[in-house]
Each structure stands twice: as structure tokens, then as C-alpha cells.
Design a protein around this motif. Sequence first.
Motif, PDB file in Angstrom:
ATOM      1  N   THR A   1      -7.413   6.605   5.606  1.00 36.89           N
ATOM      2  CA  THR A   1      -6.158   7.751   5.493  1.00 36.89           C
ATOM      3  C   THR A   1      -6.167   9.231   6.304  1.00 36.89           C
ATOM      4  OG1 THR A   1      -7.793   8.070   3.060  1.00 36.89           O
ATOM      5  CG2 THR A   1      -5.937   6.734   3.173  1.00 36.89           C
TER       6      THR A   1
ATOM      7  N   ALA B   1      -4.681   7.325  -2.804  1.00 38.60           N
ATOM      8  CA  ALA B   1      -3.258   5.559  -2.616  1.00 38.60           C
ATOM      9  C   ALA B   1      -3.746   4.739  -2.658  1.00 38.60           C
ATOM     10  CB  ALA B   1      -4.428   5.784  -0.661  1.00 38.60           C
ATOM     11  N   ARG B   2      -3.026   3.735  -3.061  1.00 37.23           N
ATOM     12  CA  ARG B   2      -2.471   2.569  -4.184  1.00 37.23           C
ATOM     13  C   ARG B   2      -2.375   0.842  -3.208  1.00 37.23           C
ATOM     14  NH1 ARG B   2      -2.458   4.098  -9.766  1.00 37.23           N
ATOM     15  NH2 ARG B   2      -2.737   6.431 -10.656  1.00 37.23           N
ATOM     16  N   CYS B   3      -3.068   0.527  -3.504  1.00 41.96           N
ATOM     17  CA  CYS B   3      -2.893  -1.284  -3.501  1.00 41.96           C
ATOM     18  C   CYS B   3      -2.096  -2.047  -4.699  1.00 41.96           C
ATOM     19  CB  CYS B   3      -3.727  -2.326  -3.260  1.00 41.96           C
ATOM     20  SG  CYS B   3      -3.368  -3.385  -2.616  1.00 41.96           S
TER      21      CYS B   3
ATOM     22  N   CYS C   1      -0.534  -2.239  -9.918  1.00 36.38           N
ATOM     23  CA  CYS C   1      -1.646  -1.757  -9.181  1.00 36.38           C
ATOM     24  C   CYS C   1      -2.834  -1.971  -9.789  1.00 36.38           C
ATOM     25  CB  CYS C   1      -1.579  -0.076  -9.048  1.00 36.38           C
ATOM     26  SG  CYS C   1      -2.599   0.584  -8.414  1.00 36.38           S
TER      27      CYS C   1
ATOM     28  N   TYR D   1      -7.375   4.159  -4.190  1.00 37.61           N
ATOM     29  CA  TYR D   1      -8.342   4.887  -3.708  1.00 37.61           C
ATOM     30  C   TYR D   1      -7.749   5.985  -3.260  1.00 37.61           C
ATOM     31  CZ  TYR D   1      -7.233  -0.020  -1.489  1.00 37.61           C
ATOM     32  OH  TYR D   1      -7.237  -1.197  -1.023  1.00 37.61           O
TER      33      TYR D   1
ATOM     34  N   PHE E   1       1.456  -1.274   0.065  1.00 39.81           N
ATOM     35  CA  PHE E   1      -0.108   0.027  -0.123  1.00 39.81           C
ATOM     36  C   PHE E   1       0.818   0.937  -0.336  1.00 39.81           C
ATOM     37  CE2 PHE E   1      -2.914  -3.536   1.636  1.00 39.81           C
ATOM     38  CZ  PHE E   1      -3.692  -3.133   0.538  1.00 39.81           C
ATOM     39  N   SER E   2       0.347   2.191  -1.173  1.00 37.08           N
ATOM     40  CA  SER E   2       1.436   3.984  -0.707  1.00 37.08           C
ATOM     41  C   SER E   2       0.672   4.514  -0.362  1.00 37.08           C
ATOM     42  CB  SER E   2       1.745   3.394  -2.123  1.00 37.08           C
ATOM     43  OG  SER E   2       1.206   3.284  -3.153  1.00 37.08           O
TER      44      SER E   2
ATOM     45  N   VAL F   1      -8.953   0.215   4.653  1.00 38.50           N
ATOM     46  CA  VAL F   1      -7.916   1.773   4.604  1.00 38.50           C
ATOM     47  C   VAL F   1      -8.594   2.430   4.650  1.00 38.50           C
ATOM     48  CG1 VAL F   1      -6.446   2.388   2.832  1.00 38.50           C
ATOM     49  CG2 VAL F   1      -7.093   0.146   2.414  1.00 38.50           C
TER      50      VAL F   1
ATOM     51  N   ALA G   1     -10.940  -2.569   1.308  1.00 40.91           N
ATOM     52  CA  ALA G   1     -10.289  -2.360   1.148  1.00 40.91           C
ATOM     53  C   ALA G   1      -9.832  -3.056  -0.561  1.00 40.91           C
ATOM     54  CB  ALA G   1      -8.602  -3.194   2.180  1.00 40.91           C
TER      55      ALA G   1
ATOM     56  N   ILE H   1      -4.426   0.083   8.081  1.00 34.57           N
ATOM     57  CA  ILE H   1      -4.972  -1.296   7.292  1.00 34.57           C
ATOM     58  C   ILE H   1      -5.685  -1.386   8.787  1.00 34.57           C
ATOM     59  CG2 ILE H   1      -5.096  -2.923   5.791  1.00 34.57           C
ATOM     60  CD1 ILE H   1      -4.131  -0.435   5.104  1.00 34.57           C
TER      61      ILE H   1
END
Length: 408
Positions: free
Chosen positions: A304, A271-273, A281, A285, A263-264, A302, A316, A297
Motif C-alpha cells: 500500500t 485496507a480490507r479484504c 470482511c 490491514y 481488496f479495498s 499486499v 495478505a 497485490i
Amino acid sequence: MGTAASKRRAGRDRDYLLQTLDEHESGINCMTISADGSVLATGADDHNIRLWSAKTSPVECLSILAGHADYITYILIEENFLVSASADRTMRKWDMTNGQCVFIYTGHTSLVNRLVCTGDFLFSTSYDRTARCWDFDTGACVRVFRGHKHGILPILFIPSDPEEGEEFEEDTEIYKKDIIITGSQDNTAKTWSFETGECLKTFRGHTGAILCLTTDPLGKILFTGSGDNTIRAWDIYRGAELHVFDQHQAAIINLLCFNKLLFSISADHTARCWVTDVGDCTRIYKGHKHTVSCIQIDNGLVFTGCGDTIVRCFDARSGAIKRMFKSHALAVNCLQIVDERLFSGSVDGTLKVWDISDLKGDVFPDLKSNGSASKVTHDGRGSTENRSDADSGIDDREYRDRRAQNMV
């Protein structure tokens, strides 16, 4: 006048908000939780750390740890002690049972950025271009890691496998002892021998400052997030680049790895998974209106925190937004989850407590465990305190002042 629907939404926000704690005199920068979840700690611009009763209703302030001469940049809890890092160039070790400072670690010549503790040893990074290792009990500086050309931000510690006896793996020259990993404003990450302090590998390829690090649960693959908008995956022991994750459109603020999912969060408002094996990817989000500053998490959800003052909860698996928590007046810097409550700390100086007991997520298979078997010691528990606009080279305080003015 608002519509009936908007008034209902405002009422729901108030229902989820259990408590607002405004004892800090200025912005909250960082947050951590004790191993048993009973004590929450916050560090702020008012130079103080506060301890809170995380499991009581209402939440109460237990202690104020005062003594630093400048703002708090990072905190961690190790057993009954809290260690704080500050822009005053020092770290302090506090006895949480009585609120007393028992030791001041001095030696850095600039702001201290991050801390990692292994129990016996404490590691720190600084804008002075060094990382340092300290004896946790005596406070003695036992090692200085020199070699980066600019300030050092994130740090990781990877212990050796106790079953490995040799220093190097036969025929491969792979170092098998304890290693430290640092990321720097000089656009590189480095691995270091804990025993000798020498640099083992330098990871080159980024064109911006390295703002965050994480590894897979086994401590074999390193992920670096940079101000150049990319994430890179590396073989830690060979130094080889494995993948480049290049779909973000702005700086990477933090990374979390759960088994085979990464997760970034980014300054690009998303945000990305990612699937770590191939670099794909799988989820984005969306909906943030500013930099995503922190992430947690929990149970397929998720959470943020964002520069737009809002805490968001996403499913998620689907990426669908499930709830927005609106009450902060300025950017949200840090998050923690304790049982069925969410804690958020903000530039506005408040700590807010939210009810999340009714939120449930659709759990990914890879999210059923958070990688607790990981042997790697990270400089955080999933929340981020990456406030430095390292890529622009400006001072941390200047950046935070500028950000606070632009967060609403």
C-alpha cells in the motif's frame, strides 16, 4: 539523538532503497508498465510523461514525452504506444520508440479523468459529464455517452461472449453485446451499449460519488466504491443490488478483485479484504496514518501507498505488516512491481526503486491467480490515481494542493 534500534531501522530502510529518481519537476500522479515489464511510465504535475528502463540496474530515463499544457491525470500503454490524459482537456497518443506525439484527441470540455483501451478503441471519462469512444488508430471520436448529471470518474469495458449470437438473451432481456460501465459524481453507475451509445442500466443506491469500479473475473458482478464509505455489489446485467460492504469509515479509494476476494483501500486509513460471495470482511490491514492511496497485490503480499509518505507491505493472509518503506517526503500516489523490485511515485516528485527480493507471503488459494483470465478491461493495473475529492465537489487541483500540505 536516536536510539540504537532506530538507527538500525533507518539503516535497513536505506538498504532496501535501491535508487531515487528526481527528474520530474513536481508530483508524480500516475504510473503504468508495459506488457513485457521492460518500460515503466510516470505522469506528473510538470505536464510531462517519462519513460524508464524498468529492468535495468540502475534504472534510467529513456524518454520525456512533453506537449501537454497541464498536469497528467492518467496514462496507459498499448503495444508500442502510450496514451496520456491531462487536465488540459486532451489526450495524446505517443510513439514510445521515438518519443513523438502522433495524435491529439480533442473533444472533451473539461479535465480528462480515466482511459481504457481495447486495442481498436480508446475510451475516456471527464468532468464534462461524458464518456467518449475514439478510434485508436485514426483518433476519430466515434461515440459520446451522455446521461450522467455530474463528472464521470472510473470506467470499465466488458466485451461480449463471441459465442453469443443474439443481442438479448431470450426471455430475460439481458443485453449480450459489448458494454461500458461508468461511475459518476452523481452517485450512480451506468452500463452502456457500445454499439448504440444508449444507457442500458442505472445502478442507484449510493449516497456519495462513485470513485472506483471493478468486477469479478467473469464480468458478471460489478463492485462500486463510493464516497459514502460503502462498497456495493451488483448483478451487471439485471441491475440488482446483491450486497453492501459497509465496514469502512470513510471514502473508498480503490478496489481490486482476485477470484473470490475483494481488496479495498480507504480514506479511513485502512485496507480490507472481503469474501465477495457473502460480503464478509476477513482481513484489515492497519497501521496507516492517512488515506491509503494505492495498492498492489503480489505473491501473497499486499503493498500500500499512503498519504503519510510510507509504503507498507502486509502478509495478505494474516494481515501482519512485514515492512515499511520510508524515504518519500510527501504522499505516495502510485505503485508498480517489476520482478523483485517495487517502484513508488510520490507528490514529492520522486520515483523510488526498492528491493523486495526477500519478501515472501503466505498465499491465499484465491491469490494464486490474479484473475488474468478476466475478460474485463479496467481503467488501471491495480494502482490508483483517484485524487479527486469528488464527494465534496471541489476541483481536482485544489484537492491535490490541499492534500500535499496535509500529508506529513
